[in-house]
Design a protein around this motif. Sequence first.
Motif, short mmCIF file in Angstrom:
data_model
loop_
_atom_site.label_atom_id
_atom_site.label_comp_id
_atom_site.label_asym_id
_atom_site.label_seq_id
_atom_site.Cartn_x
_atom_site.Cartn_y
_atom_site.Cartn_z
N GLY A 89 0.82 -1.21 0.00
CA GLY A 89 0.00 0.00 0.00
C GLY A 89 0.85 1.25 0.00
N ASN A 90 1.91 1.26 0.82
CA ASN A 90 2.73 2.47 0.93
C ASN A 90 3.55 2.71 -0.33
N LEU A 91 3.77 1.66 -1.11
CA LEU A 91 4.57 1.84 -2.33
C LEU A 91 3.74 2.52 -3.42
N TYR A 92 2.44 2.20 -3.44
CA TYR A 92 1.56 2.93 -4.36
C TYR A 92 1.48 4.38 -3.94
N THR A 93 1.33 4.58 -2.63
CA THR A 93 1.21 5.93 -2.10
C THR A 93 2.45 6.75 -2.39
N ARG A 94 3.63 6.09 -2.31
CA ARG A 94 4.87 6.81 -2.60
C ARG A 94 4.82 7.40 -4.00
#
Lengths: 469, 279, 361
Positions: A89-94
């Motif tokens: 999830g955080n990689l998409y957000t990045r």
Amino acid sequence: MTKVELRGTVEAGARWKPRVVAFTCNWCSYSGADMAGTARIGYAPNVRLVRMLCSGRLDPIFILKAFEEGADGVLVSGCHPGDCHYVQGNLYTRRRLEVFANLMEFVGIDPRRLSFAWVSASEGVKWSRVVDQVVSQVAEAGPVGSWAVLHAPSTLAPQPRQPAQPPRQPPSEEEVRQTTLNLRELARRLLENGEVSRIIGYAHSAGGMSAAPAFIDTPEDAERLAWSANSPGNLTAYLSGPNRARRPGKTAVVVKTCDARSLGGLLRENQLPRDEVVAIGVSCSGQWSGGRLAAKCYACESDISPLADWSVGAGGIADGPHPGTARAVAPDPRDAEIAALASLPAGERLAFWTGEFDRCIRCYACRSACPMCYCETCIADKTQPQWIPAASSGPGNFAWNITRAMHLAGRCADCDECARACPSNIRLDLVNHSISRSIERSFGSRVEADPAAVAPLTTYRPGDPDRFL
Amino acid sequence: MSATATLLPDLARITGARDETYDVRTLQIELVERDRAESFTWRPGQFAMISVFGFGEAALTITNPPDEEGFIEITFREMGKLTSALRRLSTGQIVGVRGPFGNSFPLDEWGGRDIVFVGGGIGMAALHAPLAAVLRERDRFGEVTVVVGAKSASDLVYRGEFDEWQRAGGARLIRAVDPGGEVDGWDGEVGLLPDVFERLGLSGAETVVVVCGPPVMLDFMLKATSRLGTPPARVITTLENRMKCGLGYCGHCSVGRFMVCRDGPVISGEALATLPKEL
Amino acid sequence: MTALGWHLSEKEWTEWLRVLLESGIAVIAPVLGTTGTSEFQRVGSAEEAAAPPPSRTAMSPKKFLFPQSEVLFSFDFSGESATLSQPEMERGRQLLVGLRPCDAAGLRRLDEVFLSEPEDPTYSERRQRTVIVSQACTQAGQSCFCTAVGGSPSGREGADLALTKLEGSGDLLLEPVTAGGEELAAPASASWRPITAEDRAQAARQAEAVTSAITREPLPPNAPPILASSFDSPAWAEVADGCIGCGICAYACPSCSCFDITDSGGAACGSRCRSWDSCAFSTFTRHASGHNPRADQPSRYRQRVMHKFSYFPAEHGGEMMCVGCGRCIDLCPAGVDIHHAVLALASGATLRVQARSGVKA
């Protein structure tokens, strides 16, 4: 040049204390903040936490809303890359926030107001350090007031819409006439043998458009079809969503090379089955209006999209994509305009964009004309909560235009239909194009016509740019 | 109605609240300024624009009869932005009131006749004021029947008043739930309201049928009454549309030339037939 | 009315505007904007107002009487007592110049909506301090059809003063239409030359030339009743084929008057706004339950056309709620043409057959 003052900046500076809204993920950063609390690690008391399950849940509209409601700064914090409770999830957000931060910078928002961090559940100390740093940064930037109620006069001279020499000539009248005849011939054939039940194409118009959308359901009616060197309107907008005008069976749609990119997007996003649409690629040497070539056409390399099921040109009709010979291209004039804007001081960029968005009358023609705006209920029409203020004034106009741009990030087909439709001539083309370019710079990928190509913001790489503290 | 179209509400205080069902609530509201409260008079069938400041305004029918001076009541189902906000308010809190607006039920024309009220779901709210007014002057009318229906037993509104309505030769009450909406021990009718209505043969040539419910129910009620021989002129309903001004000029509630806020909301089946099919 | 009109040189006209500006009147005129289109704006100098750009403004001047968004009141419940407060209105007079006759006629339609009982107080207040100067057209655009809906490129409906620019000399004829217009001109008019018969003849010739340059067909006189009976016509789906449901037509229209009312802010303090709305939006009629009486785009487009050409005329002695300015045609991103639509519907034929009948050969 104009100095843009945020409303409320000069409020008694001594009494003002920055307010920062922090969006934290439940698993790492929220626990990290908790850890700081239980370990009695002090940090600036100016931060208000909003807990989300995952930083991947963060829609940039949350950030806009926070500013609109009076936050002076926003911090987004999630698990370290590799530690996401939901794996990625955080990689998409990045990626998403990289694009958003670049957009904010492009429109001239002070970068000190927007911070991102990775803070794990055990990093109470880091949390404290990050908050202190963010708060002091925001304190330096000063009070935001009502951030988007920025009434800066748009004193900048209009950007030259088309400075460069076009790389091609408009088609001859004969070429246009032949193309029209061939288009009619193909349409008649497809309707007669029942291959398609409807053809969405262009017809001559007596109104403001040189060519208006036409919906052809019978072979006789195919006579109405026309092609001209000025055939605006991305007809794939009629394939899905609220404007959907498909018929049972197959619907054929006349597409230019740019329009076919949105057809590819719709297919990629499963908005219609490939076997229910027939793409009629019409040989397009560019869109000409008043002797000027549309900016989007300068760098366009092919007269026919690879997605075409049929190719129609002055020379005839062919099955499948049959582009003409390689043709002359020139640098996209929008790039020069974007570069010129980007070279201005942030305050002047903000003045320019505030002036642009101030003209927005909230007619939503940008959304209606856009093939990729297919949501049955747009976020602008949602009232619980009222994400975007309904009145056509500063905060609502800013939130609307930025939110739409972000919802199109990595999806925009670069057809510039929004800018054409806009009755206030807001430079939406530059907004969207700047996002496309920032995606290219950051991730080395662009929006492709190929439905199988992965859209830039629906993927990630371990080595993506990382501006998180 | 004043000559000026005011969009500025009067401040009002919630003086009472009760839950009719799990999502339907009745509020009692008093205008804060005494002289405004005194001059606020209405007729059964009229509506008010109720504000929850910060959320907006919605048209809600006034459910108490006009002889209850000094306060109004509204009954609403939690549905959209405004009613959700309204649901969260409690006694003592401030709302806004504009109105009353619209026409009213032609009670004068009903004297001596049998009257059947048919309310589906929250539609019953719009029938509450005329029903109360009829029951106050019970002797003026013939048989009074109330058919109250909902999708399930727990959705029936005004359950607390059923006994009162039936007391002392008041009204005959028929309760109905949609198929599947009955619970163990349910002793009322089961079926869609127009079907129940027709099955029981509740109207005749001289009956007045007052109906309110979802748009689709209205269509079927008009068919049912027609089969039972009730002329459409004596089928009375009250319409609902999205409204903004309540004064006939914001454009939202129009059905052809008919403005629900100005020319309605009360309309006969006969007049309804002349409107475009746009409900 | 005593004065019949005056013949002014460009200098005299500019001078008068300067006097008005200096007296504190807000002068609003078409100004060429940064994006290449002209828009009505408050101007700072008489020169700007005296020489409007030839192109029609993209948007109508209605926002000066009926703003796109206006605060009705603000509320504050944060303190001891709840208060509603209405914003201070501007008090000064405003002069609208450079309106085309269709624009002025459009404002008159707004008067019908906002000034008939019950009267809208803020509109009425603005209207009372507004003087309208219309200017006869010197050219006709491709989408102009004022003559099809009872107007004229030299019409005076809705104007307080009518201005005609004489070709050749560039002189101007200023004629009072209402007492308010005459009153405004009175102090200055003593020094102006009266209009001559020759002036009038030239104005009439110019008007005739522009009128004959309008190529769009008039509507059949019985269009409103025909439309009234064609609610269920399949042609609606055809004329609205391309409609994508944006609000451009309503927002650009000089006579569209529908509005929305929305709150902003929180429960403690905020404001209630009135903003333009459009019947083309699906949200215009959508109930909170999700039910929508106008469920599809053709039904919404039909509402627009019927309101303007059937419902409104039925209540206003046949007068249409369209002044033929053509803005909706020019700005529609999907090529929807209201003139074509009405002609197609009123002729009982479908658009398929009637594709190009809106324009004379």
